[in-house]
Design a protein around this motif. Structure first.
Motif, PDB file in Angstrom:
ATOM      1  N   TYR A  86       5.885  -9.376 -44.006  1.00  0.00           N
ATOM      2  CA  TYR A  86       5.350 -10.293 -44.995  1.00  0.00           C
ATOM      3  C   TYR A  86       4.072  -9.703 -45.585  1.00  0.00           C
ATOM      4  N   GLU A  87       3.886  -9.913 -46.866  1.00  0.00           N
ATOM      5  CA  GLU A  87       2.623  -9.578 -47.510  1.00  0.00           C
ATOM      6  C   GLU A  87       1.936 -10.893 -47.831  1.00  0.00           C
ATOM      7  N   PHE A  88       0.622 -10.929 -47.629  1.00  0.00           N
ATOM      8  CA  PHE A  88      -0.116 -12.146 -47.932  1.00  0.00           C
ATOM      9  C   PHE A  88      -1.284 -11.844 -48.862  1.00  0.00           C
ATOM     10  N   VAL A  89      -1.716 -12.881 -49.556  1.00  0.00           N
ATOM     11  CA  VAL A  89      -2.870 -12.805 -50.439  1.00  0.00           C
ATOM     12  C   VAL A  89      -3.872 -13.815 -49.901  1.00  0.00           C
ATOM     13  N   SER A  90      -5.073 -13.333 -49.585  1.00  0.00           N
ATOM     14  CA  SER A  90      -6.088 -14.164 -48.952  1.00  0.00           C
ATOM     15  C   SER A  90      -7.331 -14.258 -49.837  1.00  0.00           C
ATOM     16  N   ASP A  91      -7.832 -15.463 -50.041  1.00  0.00           N
ATOM     17  CA  ASP A  91      -9.031 -15.684 -50.842  1.00  0.00           C
ATOM     18  C   ASP A  91     -10.230 -15.009 -50.180  1.00  0.00           C
ATOM     19  N   ALA A  92     -10.956 -14.183 -50.935  1.00  0.00           N
ATOM     20  CA  ALA A  92     -12.086 -13.438 -50.373  1.00  0.00           C
ATOM     21  C   ALA A  92     -13.284 -14.335 -50.084  1.00  0.00           C
ATOM     22  N   LYS A  93     -13.363 -15.499 -50.708  1.00  0.00           N
ATOM     23  CA  LYS A  93     -14.504 -16.386 -50.471  1.00  0.00           C
ATOM     24  C   LYS A  93     -14.310 -17.273 -49.248  1.00  0.00           C
ATOM     25  N   THR A  94     -13.079 -17.709 -49.012  1.00  0.00           N
ATOM     26  CA  THR A  94     -12.838 -18.639 -47.916  1.00  0.00           C
ATOM     27  C   THR A  94     -12.016 -18.054 -46.786  1.00  0.00           C
ATOM     28  N   GLY A  95     -11.237 -17.018 -47.081  1.00  0.00           N
ATOM     29  CA  GLY A  95     -10.357 -16.443 -46.074  1.00  0.00           C
ATOM     30  C   GLY A  95      -9.021 -17.149 -45.973  1.00  0.00           C
ATOM     31  N   SER A  96      -8.824 -18.226 -46.745  1.00  0.00           N
ATOM     32  CA  SER A  96      -7.563 -18.952 -46.664  1.00  0.00           C
ATOM     33  C   SER A  96      -6.459 -18.206 -47.399  1.00  0.00           C
ATOM     34  N   ILE A  97      -5.249 -18.384 -46.905  1.00  0.00           N
ATOM     35  CA  ILE A  97      -4.083 -17.707 -47.470  1.00  0.00           C
ATOM     36  C   ILE A  97      -3.647 -18.450 -48.723  1.00  0.00           C
ATOM     37  N   ILE A  98      -3.531 -17.710 -49.821  1.00  0.00           N
ATOM     38  CA  ILE A  98      -3.129 -18.293 -51.098  1.00  0.00           C
ATOM     39  C   ILE A  98      -1.621 -18.195 -51.279  1.00  0.00           C
ATOM     40  N   GLU A  99      -1.056 -17.044 -50.871  1.00  0.00           N
ATOM     41  CA  GLU A  99       0.370 -16.829 -51.090  1.00  0.00           C
ATOM     42  C   GLU A  99       0.925 -15.878 -50.042  1.00  0.00           C
TER      43      GLU A  99
END
Length: 103
Positions: A86-99
């Motif tokens: 799996y590839e994930f995209v993580s918000d750099a400000k919060t660390g939460s996974i976006i996609e």
């Protein structure tokens, strides 16, 4: 004033300025290691993982007409003798996974 004191003051000023600029540029961002750790924890909720990676630099990502600075990373695991990646995209400000994308 002697030259040693002057040069020491200038050196301290330059170093302080550099460190301050680095701190300001990183302020408000989660480190890539923390983003990866968060993603691994979320993937581990559904079973063990066998490998992971993350890009150390941020890039722009747009979703639903909102632009984010993100880290991109990936996780692999074995389920029933089959490798899942799996590839994930993580918000750099919060660390939460976006996609998340299966590969």
């Amino acid at each position: 004033m002697n030259w040693k004191s002057f040069l020491t003051g200038v050196s301290v000023g330059i170093i302080s300025g550099f460190l301050a600029s680095e701190w300001v540029s990183q302020k408000g961002k989660v480190s890539p290691e923390k983003a990866l750790s968060h993603a691994k924890a979320k993937f581990k909720e559904r079973g063990p993982i066998s490998g992971s990676w993350i890009q150390m630099t941020t890039e722009r990502f747009e979703k639903n007409n909102i632009t984010y600075d993100v880290y991109k990373g990936g996780v692999s695991r074995t389920v029933d003798d089959t490798l899942e990646q799996y590839e994930f995209v993580s918000d750099a400000k919060t660390g939460s996974i976006i996609e998340v994308y299966p590969l």
